[in-house]
Design a protein around this motif. Sequence first.
Motif, PDB file in Angstrom:
ATOM      1  N   SER A 185       0.823  -1.205   0.000  1.00  0.00           N
ATOM      2  CA  SER A 185       0.000   0.000   0.000  1.00  0.00           C
ATOM      3  C   SER A 185       0.864   1.265   0.000  1.00  0.00           C
ATOM      4  O   SER A 185       0.554   2.241  -0.691  1.00  0.00           O
TER       5      SER A 185
ATOM      6  N   ASN B 251      -5.701   1.714   5.123  1.00  0.00           N
ATOM      7  CA  ASN B 251      -6.818   2.604   4.774  1.00  0.00           C
ATOM      8  C   ASN B 251      -6.369   4.054   4.734  1.00  0.00           C
ATOM      9  O   ASN B 251      -6.799   4.825   3.871  1.00  0.00           O
TER      10      ASN B 251
ATOM     11  N   ASP C 127      -4.526   4.538   1.524  1.00  0.00           N
ATOM     12  CA  ASP C 127      -5.441   4.521   0.394  1.00  0.00           C
ATOM     13  C   ASP C 127      -6.210   5.840   0.262  1.00  0.00           C
ATOM     14  O   ASP C 127      -6.530   6.267  -0.852  1.00  0.00           O
TER      15      ASP C 127
END
Length: 187
Positions: free
Chosen positions: A104, A179, A182
């Motif tokens: 990520s 998260n 992202d």
Amino acid sequence: MNLIELISKIVDSLAWPAVVVLLAFRFKHSLIPILESLSSILNNLNKVKNGGFEMEFSRKTLEIDRASPKAFGSDQKDFEPKINKKDSSPKAIIIEYWIDILRSAKKLHEDQFSDFYLNSDDHMAINDFLAKKRVLNAEGMKIFNELRKIRNRAVHEPDSTITIDQAILFAKQSNRLINYFDKYKKP
């Protein structure tokens, strides 16, 4: 029992605590470094086992959990990983989620910071990228590095030192960090 016997029993029961307190005051300058060392050891201790007594210490993972809202915002949704506690290896869970964190972070780099040279895929290079580009605040960097330390323990220590509950908490924190990556928008 007369008054003299009562006083004698009270003095007997208070004698050893009084001696301990007096010795502690007398040698407090010598005891302070010992107590600080003991505190440091207990903060990093994972498990104490003595005969039938066993106690787990997961202070670091709990500290990470408490610091998460400061680092990633309070709007983060809680994530309960679907992990089978009986059949899952804590080590495998931690390694899998760490790889997801790195993936990520690399995606964030490619999407928003391609002008910044990321010289390798190792976690220290990604750590440098996150710090230099201020993707994470100080609390977020602390969490990233604590997760990295837990990952290192999972890789370099036997499975038995990390519990399934610690691995699940690691997965939860990893998902919060992923998260955050992202949703991150370059200022």
